[in-house]
Design a protein around this motif. Structure first.
Motif, PDB file in Angstrom:
ATOM      1  N   VAL A 168      40.679  28.235  33.553  1.00 33.29           N
ATOM      2  CA  VAL A 168      39.878  28.982  34.527  1.00 33.29           C
ATOM      3  C   VAL A 168      39.696  30.424  34.047  1.00 33.29           C
ATOM      4  CG1 VAL A 168      39.878  29.964  36.854  1.00 33.29           C
ATOM      5  CG2 VAL A 168      40.506  27.576  36.529  1.00 33.29           C
ATOM      6  N   GLY A 169      38.451  30.813  33.845  1.00 32.56           N
ATOM      7  CA  GLY A 169      38.112  32.205  33.537  1.00 32.56           C
ATOM      8  C   GLY A 169      37.800  32.889  34.852  1.00 32.56           C
ATOM      9  N   ASN A 170      38.673  33.784  35.279  1.00 34.37           N
ATOM     10  CA  ASN A 170      38.537  34.389  36.614  1.00 34.37           C
ATOM     11  C   ASN A 170      37.943  35.804  36.533  1.00 34.37           C
ATOM     12  OD1 ASN A 170      38.967  34.403  39.473  1.00 34.37           O
ATOM     13  ND2 ASN A 170      40.789  35.665  39.167  1.00 34.37           N
ATOM     14  N   LYS A 171      37.532  36.310  37.677  1.00 33.99           N
ATOM     15  CA  LYS A 171      36.954  37.659  37.885  1.00 33.99           C
ATOM     16  C   LYS A 171      35.518  37.784  37.362  1.00 33.99           C
ATOM     17  CE  LYS A 171      41.513  39.886  37.785  1.00 33.99           C
ATOM     18  NZ  LYS A 171      42.272  41.115  37.606  1.00 33.99           N
ATOM     19  N   ILE A 172      34.738  36.737  37.515  1.00 35.19           N
ATOM     20  CA  ILE A 172      33.358  36.795  37.033  1.00 35.19           C
ATOM     21  C   ILE A 172      32.472  37.699  37.883  1.00 35.19           C
ATOM     22  CG2 ILE A 172      33.328  34.583  35.806  1.00 35.19           C
ATOM     23  CD1 ILE A 172      31.938  33.387  38.296  1.00 35.19           C
ATOM     24  N   ASP A 173      33.007  38.169  39.011  1.00 35.83           N
ATOM     25  CA  ASP A 173      32.234  39.131  39.817  1.00 35.83           C
ATOM     26  C   ASP A 173      32.195  40.501  39.167  1.00 35.83           C
ATOM     27  OD1 ASP A 173      34.585  40.902  41.335  1.00 35.83           O
ATOM     28  OD2 ASP A 173      35.194  38.895  40.808  1.00 35.83           O
ATOM     29  N   LYS A 174      33.104  40.767  38.228  1.00 36.53           N
ATOM     30  CA  LYS A 174      33.186  42.106  37.636  1.00 36.53           C
ATOM     31  C   LYS A 174      32.157  42.263  36.509  1.00 36.53           C
ATOM     32  CE  LYS A 174      37.254  44.108  37.325  1.00 36.53           C
ATOM     33  NZ  LYS A 174      38.685  44.324  36.953  1.00 36.53           N
ATOM     34  N   PRO A 175      31.642  43.480  36.348  1.00 37.08           N
ATOM     35  CA  PRO A 175      30.567  43.667  35.371  1.00 37.08           C
ATOM     36  C   PRO A 175      31.061  43.804  33.920  1.00 37.08           C
ATOM     37  CG  PRO A 175      30.992  45.725  36.552  1.00 37.08           C
ATOM     38  CD  PRO A 175      31.928  44.690  37.131  1.00 37.08           C
ATOM     39  N   ASP A 176      32.322  44.159  33.758  1.00 37.38           N
ATOM     40  CA  ASP A 176      32.830  44.514  32.428  1.00 37.38           C
ATOM     41  C   ASP A 176      33.429  43.316  31.689  1.00 37.38           C
ATOM     42  OD1 ASP A 176      34.618  44.515  34.530  1.00 37.38           O
ATOM     43  OD2 ASP A 176      35.954  46.011  33.651  1.00 37.38           O
ATOM     44  N   LEU A 194      39.737  20.866  31.149  1.00 41.52           N
ATOM     45  CA  LEU A 194      38.615  21.097  32.058  1.00 41.52           C
ATOM     46  C   LEU A 194      38.347  22.599  32.035  1.00 41.52           C
ATOM     47  CD1 LEU A 194      39.905  18.995  35.075  1.00 41.52           C
ATOM     48  CD2 LEU A 194      38.064  18.342  33.524  1.00 41.52           C
ATOM     49  N   PHE A 195      37.126  22.990  32.318  1.00 44.44           N
ATOM     50  CA  PHE A 195      36.824  24.431  32.276  1.00 44.44           C
ATOM     51  C   PHE A 195      35.907  24.834  33.424  1.00 44.44           C
ATOM     52  CE2 PHE A 195      33.919  27.854  30.708  1.00 44.44           C
ATOM     53  CZ  PHE A 195      34.854  28.880  30.733  1.00 44.44           C
ATOM     54  N   ILE A 196      36.245  25.977  33.991  1.00 46.08           N
ATOM     55  CA  ILE A 196      35.365  26.549  35.012  1.00 46.08           C
ATOM     56  C   ILE A 196      35.605  28.053  35.077  1.00 46.08           C
ATOM     57  CG2 ILE A 196      36.983  26.209  36.937  1.00 46.08           C
ATOM     58  CD1 ILE A 196      34.467  25.415  38.635  1.00 46.08           C
ATOM     59  N   GLU A 197      34.565  28.789  35.430  1.00 41.53           N
ATOM     60  CA  GLU A 197      34.737  30.219  35.675  1.00 41.53           C
ATOM     61  C   GLU A 197      34.707  30.438  37.190  1.00 41.53           C
ATOM     62  OE1 GLU A 197      31.693  32.202  33.337  1.00 41.53           O
ATOM     63  OE2 GLU A 197      33.163  32.528  31.735  1.00 41.53           O
ATOM     64  N   THR A 198      35.485  31.406  37.622  1.00 43.54           N
ATOM     65  CA  THR A 198      35.642  31.622  39.063  1.00 43.54           C
ATOM     66  C   THR A 198      35.660  33.118  39.408  1.00 43.54           C
ATOM     67  OG1 THR A 198      38.040  31.727  38.867  1.00 43.54           O
ATOM     68  CG2 THR A 198      37.104  29.574  39.392  1.00 43.54           C
ATOM     69  N   SER A 199      35.558  33.364  40.678  1.00 41.02           N
ATOM     70  CA  SER A 199      35.902  34.681  41.226  1.00 41.02           C
ATOM     71  C   SER A 199      36.718  34.439  42.493  1.00 41.02           C
ATOM     72  CB  SER A 199      34.653  35.485  41.568  1.00 41.02           C
ATOM     73  OG  SER A 199      35.027  36.595  42.360  1.00 41.02           O
ATOM     74  N   ALA A 200      37.959  34.865  42.450  1.00 33.23           N
ATOM     75  CA  ALA A 200      38.774  34.761  43.674  1.00 33.23           C
ATOM     76  C   ALA A 200      38.219  35.720  44.723  1.00 33.23           C
ATOM     77  CB  ALA A 200      40.225  35.102  43.357  1.00 33.23           C
ATOM     78  N   LYS A 201      37.552  36.763  44.265  1.00 32.60           N
ATOM     79  CA  LYS A 201      37.005  37.749  45.207  1.00 32.60           C
ATOM     80  C   LYS A 201      35.822  37.177  45.988  1.00 32.60           C
ATOM     81  CE  LYS A 201      35.265  42.459  45.409  1.00 32.60           C
ATOM     82  NZ  LYS A 201      34.945  43.663  44.631  1.00 32.60           N
TER      83      LYS A 201
END
Ligand SMILES: Nc1nc2c(ncn2[C@@H]2O[C@H](COP(=O)(O)OP(=O)(O)OP(=O)(O)O)[C@@H](O)[C@H]2O)c(=O)[nH]1
Length: 254
Positions: A168-176, A194-201
């Motif tokens: 899981v690649g997290n924090k995709i809401d961030k711009p940097d 398995l792979f997914i990107e997420t934002s807990a925010k």
């Protein structure tokens, strides 16, 4: 309403987490794998309309410190996000109840501390896990380059050779962003994750990630079989229908 009465030997006794700031493990006195340290059973009247869970699954969250493991856990179990969460001390634990493909599933999700000083505590928790969520922060390359070390640790300590692993690649809401989605995907392919990107925010991908992990576990006969015993656990909610079918830009399951 009171939590349902747990079976006497159930590791999923209360569905409540030990206090985040309290070390669950001290002086090597690790509770048995699957048994949350100190989680007391909340006993009470059985709420109406609950169904027994068909399956209980043990999942682990691992990854470097501050990548968002606890935030993902909170998001999926409580639906909340805390912008300034303190680091996990030792091990945290929460229960998530969902219905996946028509089956009532109870997830015991263990959140391990990413800080180096707590690493010695975690190996016993890898035992008997059916699924692992390996988390990195897409805005911190070091958390991505460190994934190999986490995989080695998993290989060393997991007892289940069929354990299902999700990256899981997290924090995709961030711009940097420092780690591109395709890099995550490549790593996942190389290591059969398995792979997914997420934002807990923003909650993007979070529910979907856990559902997909559960589906994959249920499709893995060795894992599904050993976890299908009825353990007398009662369900109070069914949240798997939320975000059903979510598969936005962040979703790439292999
Ligand atoms: N913007 C943004 N911030 C996040 C996200 N997930 C977590 N954070 C923040 O990142 C910080 C670290 O999150 P945690 O969930 O405590 O990270 P952790 O991996 O559990 O850290 P350890 O307990 O030290 O292992 C907190 O301040 C969170 O609010 C996300 O998706 N987006």
């Amino acid at each position: 309403m009171a939590e349902p009465p747990p079976p006497a030997s159930s590791p999923w006794s209360s569905g409540r987490s030990p206090a985040r700031s309290r070390p669950a493990l001290r002086g090597g006195a690790a509770p048995a794998a699957g048994a949350p340290g100190g989680a007391g059973a909340a006993r009470g009247a059985q709420p109406r309309g609950m169904e027994p869970a068909d399956i209980t699954l043990k999942l682990l969250l691992v990854g470097d410190s501050a990548v968002g493991k606890s935030s993902l856990l909170r998001r999926v179990t409580d639906g909340t996000f805390e912008p300034r969460l303190k680091p996990t001390v030792g091990i945290d634990f929460k229960v998530k109840k969902m219905v996946v493909q028509g089956r009532a599933v109870q997830l015991a999700i263990w959140d391990t501390a990413g800080q180096e000083r707590f690493r010695a505590l975690t190996p016993s928790y890898y035992r008997a896990a059916q699924g692992v969520v390996l988390v990195y922060d897409v805005t911190r390359k070091d958390t991505f380059t460190g994934l190999g070390g986490w995989l080695k640790e998993l290989e060393m300590h997991t007892t289940n050779s069929n354990i299902v692993k999700m990256l899981v690649g997290n924090k995709i809401d961030k711009p940097d962003r420092e780690v591109e989605r395709k890099e995550g995907l490549q790593f996942a392919r190389k290591h059969s994750l398995l792979f997914i990107e997420t934002s807990a925010k923003t909650q993007d991908g979070v529910q979907f990630a856990f559902e997909e992990l559960v589906i994959k576990i249920l499709q893995t006969p060795a894992l599904g079989d050993e976890s299908t015993e009825k353990k007398g656990v009662q369900l109070m909610e069914s949240s798997a229908q939320q975000n059903k079918g979510f598969c936005g830009a962040s979703c790439a399951l292999i």
